[in-house]
Scaffold this motif. Structure first.
Motif, PDB file in Angstrom:
ATOM      1  N   UNK A 127     -22.178  12.401   7.227  1.00  0.00           N
ATOM      2  CA  UNK A 127     -22.018  13.786   7.697  1.00  0.00           C
ATOM      3  C   UNK A 127     -23.302  14.382   8.260  1.00  0.00           C
ATOM      4  N   UNK A 128     -24.449  14.092   7.655  1.00  0.00           N
ATOM      5  CA  UNK A 128     -25.701  14.668   8.151  1.00  0.00           C
ATOM      6  C   UNK A 128     -26.114  14.043   9.484  1.00  0.00           C
ATOM      7  N   UNK A 129     -25.701  12.827   9.724  1.00  0.00           N
ATOM      8  CA  UNK A 129     -26.010  12.189  11.005  1.00  0.00           C
ATOM      9  C   UNK A 129     -25.188  12.799  12.135  1.00  0.00           C
ATOM     10  N   UNK A 130     -23.879  12.968  11.924  1.00  0.00           N
ATOM     11  CA  UNK A 130     -23.033  13.484  13.010  1.00  0.00           C
ATOM     12  C   UNK A 130     -23.381  14.925  13.351  1.00  0.00           C
ATOM     13  N   UNK A 131     -23.987  15.660  12.405  1.00  0.00           N
ATOM     14  CA  UNK A 131     -24.411  17.024  12.723  1.00  0.00           C
ATOM     15  C   UNK A 131     -25.464  17.040  13.822  1.00  0.00           C
ATOM     16  N   UNK A 132     -26.169  15.921  14.022  1.00  0.00           N
ATOM     17  CA  UNK A 132     -27.248  15.848  15.002  1.00  0.00           C
ATOM     18  C   UNK A 132     -26.863  15.045  16.246  1.00  0.00           C
ATOM     19  N   UNK A 133     -25.609  14.648  16.333  1.00  0.00           N
ATOM     20  CA  UNK A 133     -25.148  13.922  17.521  1.00  0.00           C
ATOM     21  C   UNK A 133     -24.852  14.916  18.636  1.00  0.00           C
ATOM     22  N   UNK A 134     -25.295  14.589  19.847  1.00  0.00           N
ATOM     23  CA  UNK A 134     -25.056  15.444  21.006  1.00  0.00           C
ATOM     24  C   UNK A 134     -23.611  15.259  21.465  1.00  0.00           C
ATOM     25  N   UNK A 135     -22.760  16.232  21.180  1.00  0.00           N
ATOM     26  CA  UNK A 135     -21.352  16.173  21.568  1.00  0.00           C
ATOM     27  C   UNK A 135     -21.179  16.838  22.931  1.00  0.00           C
ATOM     28  N   UNK A 136     -20.389  16.204  23.785  1.00  0.00           N
ATOM     29  CA  UNK A 136     -20.297  16.653  25.175  1.00  0.00           C
ATOM     30  C   UNK A 136     -18.866  16.713  25.699  1.00  0.00           C
ATOM     31  N   UNK A 137     -17.900  16.252  24.950  1.00  0.00           N
ATOM     32  CA  UNK A 137     -16.529  16.180  25.464  1.00  0.00           C
ATOM     33  C   UNK A 137     -16.015  17.561  25.846  1.00  0.00           C
ATOM     34  N   UNK A 138     -16.388  18.578  25.073  1.00  0.00           N
ATOM     35  CA  UNK A 138     -15.905  19.931  25.335  1.00  0.00           C
ATOM     36  C   UNK A 138     -16.586  20.574  26.540  1.00  0.00           C
ATOM     37  N   UNK A 139     -17.667  19.948  27.032  1.00  0.00           N
ATOM     38  CA  UNK A 139     -18.400  20.524  28.155  1.00  0.00           C
ATOM     39  C   UNK A 139     -17.989  19.937  29.497  1.00  0.00           C
ATOM     40  N   UNK A 140     -16.992  19.067  29.489  1.00  0.00           N
ATOM     41  CA  UNK A 140     -16.568  18.448  30.740  1.00  0.00           C
ATOM     42  C   UNK A 140     -16.084  19.520  31.718  1.00  0.00           C
ATOM     43  N   UNK A 144     -23.272  20.583  35.667  1.00  0.00           N
ATOM     44  CA  UNK A 144     -23.484  20.092  37.031  1.00  0.00           C
ATOM     45  C   UNK A 144     -23.107  18.614  37.127  1.00  0.00           C
ATOM     46  N   UNK A 145     -22.584  18.214  38.254  1.00  0.00           N
ATOM     47  CA  UNK A 145     -22.117  16.837  38.428  1.00  0.00           C
ATOM     48  C   UNK A 145     -23.239  15.843  38.191  1.00  0.00           C
ATOM     49  N   UNK A 146     -24.461  16.198  38.623  1.00  0.00           N
ATOM     50  CA  UNK A 146     -25.587  15.273  38.468  1.00  0.00           C
ATOM     51  C   UNK A 146     -25.883  15.023  36.994  1.00  0.00           C
ATOM     52  N   UNK A 147     -25.804  16.080  36.178  1.00  0.00           N
ATOM     53  CA  UNK A 147     -26.071  15.940  34.743  1.00  0.00           C
ATOM     54  C   UNK A 147     -24.909  15.265  34.032  1.00  0.00           C
TER      55      UNK A 147
END
Length: 322
Positions: A127-140, A144-147
């Motif tokens: 649990x403490x590891x996933x708190x620091x994972x960069x989640x991005x699915x919700x930002x699709x 910017x397309x380049x990022x």
């Protein structure tokens, strides 16, 4: 606290696959060192890191080692209460390379899950590891397309433990996998080791999946490709050892100059003194809080670098801070 006990090449859970050795270690590198089939391939890396690869490619070897067929990569560093920044970066960088090797080459969407009980410190690594994972699915669609092209679609979850939720981890994750449809799953959990020197100084990565709770004798449904239909990569760090293991090592040291010891008497003594009076007592360092935080940082950085190869560590840290 699991053992990597199931893989897409054949689920081992509940099939008499394990023997008594697995009470003492979840690490393939230690299992093969106890008379298993063939030594692993070891290599010294920069930063004082040692990488050992154990490949189990036959049913005979799998039975001998008590583990399913697959690849097990172990990254080790000297055990200290504090790891300098260069060693931390070296560990996370090597973890990223191993994960990229095991992930499907075309993986675009990945689910990262942290197994364990966040209220029990030695079991809170996931649990403490996933708190620091960069989640991005919700930002699709919001970036910017380049990022966006430099990042994977990542989601993360800590489903809790059966004793708290009343739901097996495999059941929770199966629903997530069916909804998210990831190309792979990365499961992070705490392990049990054979040697106390392995605690918080070793990372095991396996392409065989994982069985929650098996490291402490509480087997549940396996998290593996056979269960979910997608590859499951297990990432674990030893956080505990069995008191019976320490007792066995201590009593074994009392043998003669040739190291000989009566195994039957040794086992009977341990059963009387440790197991019968205390049960399966599990031991962890008193500094476990700081050690868990340190390893959670190393694992999360390695996972982030593996899943977002277009970003460097500084860019990831900047995005996590926003």
């Amino acid at each position: 606290m699991p053992d990597a006990a199931c893989g897409g090449k054949g689920c081992a859970a509940g099939k008499g696959f394990c023997d008594v050795r697995e009470r003492w270690t979840d690490l393939a590198v230690e299992a093969q060192g106890q008379g298993g089939a063939g030594p692993g391939q070891s290599e010294r890396l920069s930063g004082g890191i040692e990488r050992t690869v154990v490949r189990i490619d036959s049913e005979a070897s799998a039975r001998e080692l008590g583990r399913p067929m697959g690849e097990y990569v172990t990254l080790s560093c000297p055990q200290t209460l504090s790891i300098d920044l260069s060693t931390r970066r070296a560990l996370s960088g090597e973890l990223a390379r191993v994960l990229r090797h095991m992930l499907p080459p075309d993986a675009r969407t990945v689910l990262v899950t942290g197994l364990g009980n966040r209220s029990v410190t030695p079991d809170a690594l996931g649990p403490r590891t996933v708190e620091r994972v960069l989640v991005t699915r919700h930002m699709e669609g919001c970036l910017p397309a380049e990022l966006s092209a430099r990042m994977a679609r990542v989601c993360a979850a800590a489903p809790g433990v059966l004793g708290v939720t009343g739901i097996e981890t495999a059941e929770v994750l199966r629903g997530m996998v069916e909804h998210v449809k990831p190309d792979a799953v990365i499961a992070v959990d705490a392990l049990a080791a054979r040697s106390s020197q392995r605690i918080c100084s070793t990372i095991q990565v396996a392409d065989t999946g994982i069985t929650p709770g098996s490291g402490v004798g509480n087997h549940q449904k396996a998290l593996c490709e056979e269960t979910f239909g997608v590859p499951v990569i297990a990432v674990g760090v030893p956080m505990v050892v069995y008191a019976s293991t320490i007792a066995r090592d201590a009593l074994g040291a009392l043998g003669g100059d040739d190291g000989s010891v009566d195994e039957r008497q040794l086992t009977d003594c341990i059963e009387r003194v440790v197991s019968e009076r205390l049960g399966d007592l599990i031991v962890t360092p008193r500094e476990v809080d700081a050690l868990v935080e340190r390893m959670a940082g190393i694992l999360s950085e390695g996972i982030n670098l593996a899943l977002h190869p277009g970003l460097n560590a500084d860019e990831i840290a900047q995005m996590m801070a926003q």
